[in-house]
Design an enzyme around this catalytic site. Structure first.
Site, mmCIF file in Angstrom:
data_model
loop_
_atom_site.group_PDB
_atom_site.id
_atom_site.type_symbol
_atom_site.label_atom_id
_atom_site.label_comp_id
_atom_site.label_asym_id
_atom_site.label_seq_id
_atom_site.Cartn_x
_atom_site.Cartn_y
_atom_site.Cartn_z
ATOM 1 N N GLU A 79 6.163 -13.738 0.624
ATOM 2 C CA GLU A 79 7.019 -13.446 1.780
ATOM 3 C C GLU A 79 8.029 -14.556 2.061
ATOM 4 O O GLU A 79 8.027 -15.166 3.143
ATOM 5 C CB GLU A 79 6.165 -13.213 3.033
ATOM 6 C CG GLU A 79 5.217 -12.039 2.924
ATOM 7 C CD GLU A 79 4.495 -11.725 4.249
ATOM 8 O OE1 GLU A 79 4.682 -12.471 5.221
ATOM 9 O OE2 GLU A 79 3.749 -10.742 4.281
ATOM 10 N N GLU B 289 -0.761 -7.114 0.174
ATOM 11 C CA GLU B 289 -1.342 -7.305 1.503
ATOM 12 C C GLU B 289 -1.145 -6.029 2.302
ATOM 13 O O GLU B 289 -0.070 -5.423 2.273
ATOM 14 C CB GLU B 289 -0.675 -8.449 2.300
ATOM 15 C CG GLU B 289 -1.099 -9.825 1.897
ATOM 16 C CD GLU B 289 -0.457 -10.943 2.729
ATOM 17 O OE1 GLU B 289 -0.262 -10.766 3.953
ATOM 18 O OE2 GLU B 289 -0.146 -11.979 2.134
#
Ligand code: BGP
Length: 462
Positions: free
Chosen positions: A171, A369
């Site tokens: 991310e 995730e």
């Protein structure tokens, strides 16, 4: 499976597991030789910014208990596991000397995971920067690109024989947004020009890591993990649609396009230029980005991004922040996870899959995730067991959408939950529990939750 649901079979060899990160699980042990990173430093000066003042040294003690935790991976049905190397553990001052304790630790962990028949995905960077490099300007200073490349190459040389797949960054938009636009992560700046430079340097570093990985082992696959949260406009009005388009340019395409397609979208470049935010860019660097695209993608998905046209237009002299381009939209009637305050929108995972299929040449990808954070989860404890039916339902409902996308040709090869054991999570510390396994903070006892037992059956039945 809840009673009104049917059985969904996933493709053969589909992987089931979870993700964690070094800085959120390992902890600090005397004599481990770990250097200070940006989180350790920030906590030392502003502990009150962290939930219940619990800092990064008090993570789930994986450094000490990894053998037990790897047994728990087996017990909960893992066939894949993702973690990260901490740069500040391996190279305590960011560049130069390698910490041999760290080499032994990571080699032991990786060997054991593999010995249990679990595929291992290793990420190189999960928001954690050696503090010595932060002091030199961190990701704002282009010199860091070289330091990261050297660190990445060191990891490939030291551990390639034990790692199934590599990941460059987790991310990467988060440190940009939180550290340079939102005053939410260290160095807590609000500076759009710095934010753009940080994003560009991170992308360049990622592309150089892809290059180094393939130089060390041409057969090894490497990815970037992105939170590809779709941006949904409030309405079909042109201004709302424009807001959603810009939100996606900033939040997803800024890394997705250069990483997978090898170039930045023209509209993003024009926008950056129009606001005088262009970093120093050379043709040679753009060629590196073009020639070193990732082999696969990791996708993190928790909640959708709902946006509307901005209410304030930017005025010269004001700090330029994303809210000048798109404003959050609080959609009435949305389904919520009340224990975390995040929207639940299962179809988002389907939309991501179709976007990758149609616009990113159906590159191979994994859910890296997805998960449900719950504050005050001990309230759900009954007979010594966390009865987290809500988590089972959350996973099932997302998997149904993922399965639908795979039936339609999406190239998703596995699902990794966040996360296998309740872990420390940045400013939120242990506020939101995500694990298949409960962690007792006082005793460090690990107790498999109802969802952990269920996850094993899910994995066994595929
Ligand atoms: C993701 C991060 C993870 C983890 C997760 C849950 O964005 O990659 O590191 O922190 O979010 O976050 P939180 O605990 O804030 O709910």
């Amino acid at each position: 499976m809840t009673k009104d649901k049917v059985f969904y079979q996933f493709p053969t060899n589909f992987l089931w597991g979870s993700s964690t990160s070094g800085p959120q699980s390992e902890g600090i042990e005397p004599g481990d030789g770990k250097g200070q990173n940006n989180w350790d430093y920030w906590y030392s000066i502003e502990p009150e910014r962290f939930h219940n003042k619990i800092g990064p040294s008090q993570t789930s003690t994986f450094y000490k208990h990894y053998e037990k935790d790897i047994d728990l991976l087996v017990e909960t049905g893992h066939t894949v596991f993702r973690t990260s190397i901490q740069w500040s553990r391996l190279i305590p001052t960011g560049t130069g000397e390698i910490n041999q304790e760290a080499v032994s630790f990571y080699r032991s962990v990786f060997s054991l995971v593999r010995a249990k028949g679990i595929q291992l995905f290793v990420n190189l960077y999960h928001f954690d920067l050696p503090y010595c490099l932060q002091e030199k300007g961190g990701w704002e200073n282009k010199e860091i690109v070289q330091a990261y490349e050297a660190y990445a190459r060191t990891c490939f040389e030291l551990f390639d024989d034990l790692v199934d797949r590599w990941i460059t960054f987790n991310e990467p938009i988060v440190p940009v947004e939180c550290g340079y636009l939102g005053n939410y992560h260290y160095p807590c700046k609000v500076d759009a020009k710095a934010a753009v430079a940080v994003a560009y340097h991170t992308q360049l570093a990622s592309s150089l890591a892809v290059k180094a990985c393939h130089e060390v082992n041409p057969h090894k696959k490497i990815a970037i993990v992105l939170n590809l949260t779709p941006a949904y406009p409030r309405s079909e009005q042109a201004e709302d649609i424009k807001a959603a388009r810009i939100a996606e340019l900033f939040q997803t395409k800024s890394f997705l396009d250069p990483s997978v397609l090898g170039e930045y979208p023209d509209e993003l470049v024009e926008l950056i230029d129009a606001y005088g935010l262009m970093p120093e860019v050379s043709d040679e660097e753009l060629a590196i980005i073009k020639e070193n695209r990732v082999d696969f993608l990791g996708v993190n998905y928790y909640q959708p991004l709902r946006v509307q046209a901005p209410t304030n237009s930017w005025k010269e002299g004001e700090p330029l922040t994303p809210e000048h381009f798109f404003a959050p939209y609080d959609m009435p009637g949305k389904k919520m996870n009340p224990h975390r305050g995040w929207e639940i929108y299962e179809k988002g995972i389907y939309d991501i899959a179709i976007n990758i299929k149609e616009n990113y040449y159906n590159i191979e990808w994994f859910v890296t995730e997805n998960g449900m954070g719950v504050e005050g989860e001990s309230a759900f404890k009954d007979n010594g067991l966390i009865q987290d039916d809500y988590r089972i339902e959350f996973i099932e409902d997302h998997l149904i959408e993922l399965h639908r996308a795979i039936q339609e040709g999406a190239n998703c090869k596995g699902y990794m939950l966040w996360t296998f054991i309740d872990c420390w999570s940045w400013l939120n510390a242990y506020k939101n529990r995500y694990g298949l396994v409960e962690l007792d903070l006082d005793t460090q006892e690990r107790i498999v939750k109802k969802s952990g037992k269920w996850f094993k059956k899910l994995s066994d039945a595929n």
